[in-house]
Design a protein around this motif. Structure first.
Motif, PDB file in Angstrom:
ATOM      1  N   HIS A  58       0.835  -1.204   0.000  1.00  0.00           N
ATOM      2  CA  HIS A  58       0.000   0.000   0.000  1.00  0.00           C
ATOM      3  C   HIS A  58       0.870   1.253   0.000  1.00  0.00           C
ATOM      4  N   SER A  59       1.895   1.278   0.818  1.00  0.00           N
ATOM      5  CA  SER A  59       2.767   2.459   0.878  1.00  0.00           C
ATOM      6  C   SER A  59       3.566   2.627  -0.410  1.00  0.00           C
ATOM      7  N   GLN A  60       3.926   1.521  -1.052  1.00  0.00           N
ATOM      8  CA  GLN A  60       4.638   1.609  -2.330  1.00  0.00           C
ATOM      9  C   GLN A  60       3.719   2.194  -3.410  1.00  0.00           C
ATOM     10  N   ASN A  61       2.460   1.765  -3.415  1.00  0.00           N
ATOM     11  CA  ASN A  61       1.501   2.347  -4.355  1.00  0.00           C
ATOM     12  C   ASN A  61       1.321   3.838  -4.089  1.00  0.00           C
ATOM     13  N   ASP A  62       1.165   4.192  -2.826  1.00  0.00           N
ATOM     14  CA  ASP A  62       1.013   5.605  -2.465  1.00  0.00           C
ATOM     15  C   ASP A  62       2.248   6.397  -2.877  1.00  0.00           C
ATOM     16  N   ARG A  63       3.405   5.834  -2.628  1.00  0.00           N
ATOM     17  CA  ARG A  63       4.657   6.492  -3.017  1.00  0.00           C
ATOM     18  C   ARG A  63       4.693   6.737  -4.522  1.00  0.00           C
ATOM     19  N   TRP A  64       4.316   5.726  -5.293  1.00  0.00           N
ATOM     20  CA  TRP A  64       4.353   5.861  -6.747  1.00  0.00           C
ATOM     21  C   TRP A  64       3.376   6.938  -7.208  1.00  0.00           C
ATOM     22  N   PHE A  65       2.124   6.910  -6.690  1.00  0.00           N
ATOM     23  CA  PHE A  65       1.132   7.891  -7.112  1.00  0.00           C
ATOM     24  C   PHE A  65       1.537   9.312  -6.721  1.00  0.00           C
ATOM     25  N   ARG A  66       2.054   9.501  -5.526  1.00  0.00           N
ATOM     26  CA  ARG A  66       2.481  10.846  -5.082  1.00  0.00           C
ATOM     27  C   ARG A  66       3.614  11.368  -5.958  1.00  0.00           C
ATOM     28  N   ALA A  67       4.565  10.491  -6.272  1.00  0.00           N
ATOM     29  CA  ALA A  67       5.690  10.911  -7.115  1.00  0.00           C
ATOM     30  C   ALA A  67       5.221  11.201  -8.540  1.00  0.00           C
ATOM     31  N   GLU A  69       2.159  12.285  -9.376  1.00  0.00           N
ATOM     32  CA  GLU A  69       1.340  13.494  -9.359  1.00  0.00           C
ATOM     33  C   GLU A  69       2.188  14.757  -9.255  1.00  0.00           C
ATOM     34  N   GLU A  70       3.071  14.790  -8.269  1.00  0.00           N
ATOM     35  CA  GLU A  70       3.905  15.968  -8.032  1.00  0.00           C
ATOM     36  C   GLU A  70       5.304  15.520  -7.611  1.00  0.00           C
ATOM     37  N   PRO A  71       6.159  15.234  -8.567  1.00  0.00           N
ATOM     38  CA  PRO A  71       7.518  14.791  -8.216  1.00  0.00           C
ATOM     39  C   PRO A  71       8.235  15.842  -7.357  1.00  0.00           C
ATOM     40  N   GLY A  72       8.865  15.382  -6.299  1.00  0.00           N
ATOM     41  CA  GLY A  72       9.633  16.268  -5.429  1.00  0.00           C
ATOM     42  C   GLY A  72       8.811  17.059  -4.442  1.00  0.00           C
ATOM     43  N   SER A  73       7.488  16.904  -4.446  1.00  0.00           N
ATOM     44  CA  SER A  73       6.646  17.649  -3.505  1.00  0.00           C
ATOM     45  C   SER A  73       6.850  17.129  -2.089  1.00  0.00           C
ATOM     46  N   GLU A  74       6.349  17.886  -1.149  1.00  0.00           N
ATOM     47  CA  GLU A  74       6.462  17.482   0.257  1.00  0.00           C
ATOM     48  C   GLU A  74       5.697  16.177   0.508  1.00  0.00           C
ATOM     49  N   GLU A  75       4.518  16.046  -0.119  1.00  0.00           N
ATOM     50  CA  GLU A  75       3.728  14.824   0.031  1.00  0.00           C
ATOM     51  C   GLU A  75       4.472  13.628  -0.557  1.00  0.00           C
ATOM     52  N   ALA A  76       5.131  13.839  -1.696  1.00  0.00           N
ATOM     53  CA  ALA A  76       5.881  12.746  -2.331  1.00  0.00           C
ATOM     54  C   ALA A  76       7.045  12.310  -1.444  1.00  0.00           C
ATOM     55  N   GLU A  77       7.714  13.281  -0.844  1.00  0.00           N
ATOM     56  CA  GLU A  77       8.838  12.948   0.041  1.00  0.00           C
ATOM     57  C   GLU A  77       8.366  12.225   1.301  1.00  0.00           C
ATOM     58  N   GLU A  78       7.262  12.715   1.883  1.00  0.00           N
ATOM     59  CA  GLU A  78       6.728  12.054   3.078  1.00  0.00           C
ATOM     60  C   GLU A  78       6.275  10.632   2.743  1.00  0.00           C
ATOM     61  N   SER A  79       5.682  10.465   1.586  1.00  0.00           N
ATOM     62  CA  SER A  79       5.255   9.137   1.157  1.00  0.00           C
ATOM     63  C   SER A  79       6.461   8.207   0.954  1.00  0.00           C
ATOM     64  N   ARG A  80       7.528   8.763   0.432  1.00  0.00           N
ATOM     65  CA  ARG A  80       8.754   7.974   0.248  1.00  0.00           C
ATOM     66  C   ARG A  80       9.294   7.519   1.602  1.00  0.00           C
ATOM     67  N   TYR A  81       9.331   8.442   2.573  1.00  0.00           N
ATOM     68  CA  TYR A  81       9.829   8.076   3.908  1.00  0.00           C
ATOM     69  C   TYR A  81       8.898   7.074   4.593  1.00  0.00           C
ATOM     70  N   ALA A  82       7.597   7.207   4.357  1.00  0.00           N
ATOM     71  CA  ALA A  82       6.640   6.248   4.927  1.00  0.00           C
ATOM     72  C   ALA A  82       6.884   4.860   4.334  1.00  0.00           C
ATOM     73  N   SER A  83       7.209   4.815   3.036  1.00  0.00           N
ATOM     74  CA  SER A  83       7.483   3.509   2.423  1.00  0.00           C
ATOM     75  C   SER A  83       8.764   2.901   3.000  1.00  0.00           C
ATOM     76  N   TYR A  84       9.717   3.738   3.364  1.00  0.00           N
ATOM     77  CA  TYR A  84      10.939   3.221   4.001  1.00  0.00           C
ATOM     78  C   TYR A  84      10.605   2.589   5.350  1.00  0.00           C
ATOM     79  N   ARG A  85       9.727   3.259   6.107  1.00  0.00           N
ATOM     80  CA  ARG A  85       9.340   2.711   7.414  1.00  0.00           C
ATOM     81  C   ARG A  85       8.602   1.381   7.236  1.00  0.00           C
ATOM     82  N   GLN A  86       7.726   1.332   6.237  1.00  0.00           N
ATOM     83  CA  GLN A  86       6.997   0.092   5.981  1.00  0.00           C
ATOM     84  C   GLN A  86       7.932  -1.013   5.501  1.00  0.00           C
ATOM     85  N   ARG A  87       8.933  -0.634   4.716  1.00  0.00           N
ATOM     86  CA  ARG A  87       9.910  -1.627   4.251  1.00  0.00           C
ATOM     87  C   ARG A  87      10.646  -2.222   5.448  1.00  0.00           C
ATOM     88  N   THR A  88      11.025  -1.379   6.391  1.00  0.00           N
ATOM     89  CA  THR A  88      11.712  -1.861   7.592  1.00  0.00           C
ATOM     90  C   THR A  88      10.826  -2.827   8.370  1.00  0.00           C
TER      91      THR A  88
END
Length: 152
Positions: A58-67, A69-88
């Motif tokens: 789910h977080s990987q999908n969210d990460r992909w969609f955020r990136a 929609e708006e590459p480099g946005s704050e939401e995209a970055e937060e989504s990327r960090y959330a996917s890192y936490r989920q990966r861990t």
């Protein structure tokens, strides 16, 4: 005198056999308890792993969609960090599966489910993302199917 000797020998023989049978019964009971404890541990571990992989997907999908929609946005970055936490969390759950699972094929399927989910963010285009997401879902289903007999 002979009767007394026979009585003593019979009593000692009875004690030895009783001790032996009770020892076997105790060992059997302990083995069943260990087996049930391992089964319960596997159920909890496999369920936690499946849940962690679902959250990671789910977080990987969210990460992909955020990136997308708006590459480099704050939401995209937060989504990327959330996917890192989920990966861990998913990797930690994978380690627990590797510790309690004694079937190499089931361990391999767990690793594949993790890897398929991990690669989702590398998708190029919506169709590729959907295909990768479906592959990750199928890999997890294969793991669950393989793990099910081990927890019955």
């Amino acid at each position: 005198m002979d009767a007394a000797l026979i009585a003593v020998a019979g009593t000692l023989l009875g004690v030895v056999f009783t001790h032996w049978f009770q020892g076997r019964a105790t060992e059997r009971t302990a083995a069943l308890a260990r087996s049930e404890q391992l089964r319960q541990e596997r159920i909890a571990t496999y369920s936690a792993f499946a849940g962690a992989v679902v959250d990671y997907r789910h977080s990987q999908n969210d990460r992909w969609f955020r990136a997308a929609e708006e590459p480099g946005s704050e939401e995209a970055e937060e989504s990327r960090y959330a996917s890192y936490r989920q990966r861990t969390a998913a990797r930690q759950a994978l380690f627990r599966v590797q510790l309690v699972c004694d079937d190499p094929e089931t361990r391999r399927l767990a690793e594949r489910a993790f890897e398929e989910t991990h690669c989702m963010h590398e998708a190029v285009g919506t169709a590729d993302r959907a295909r990768r997401s479906e592959q990750a879902k199928e890999a997890l289903a294969l793991f669950v199917a393989a793990a099910t007999p081990g927890v019955r």
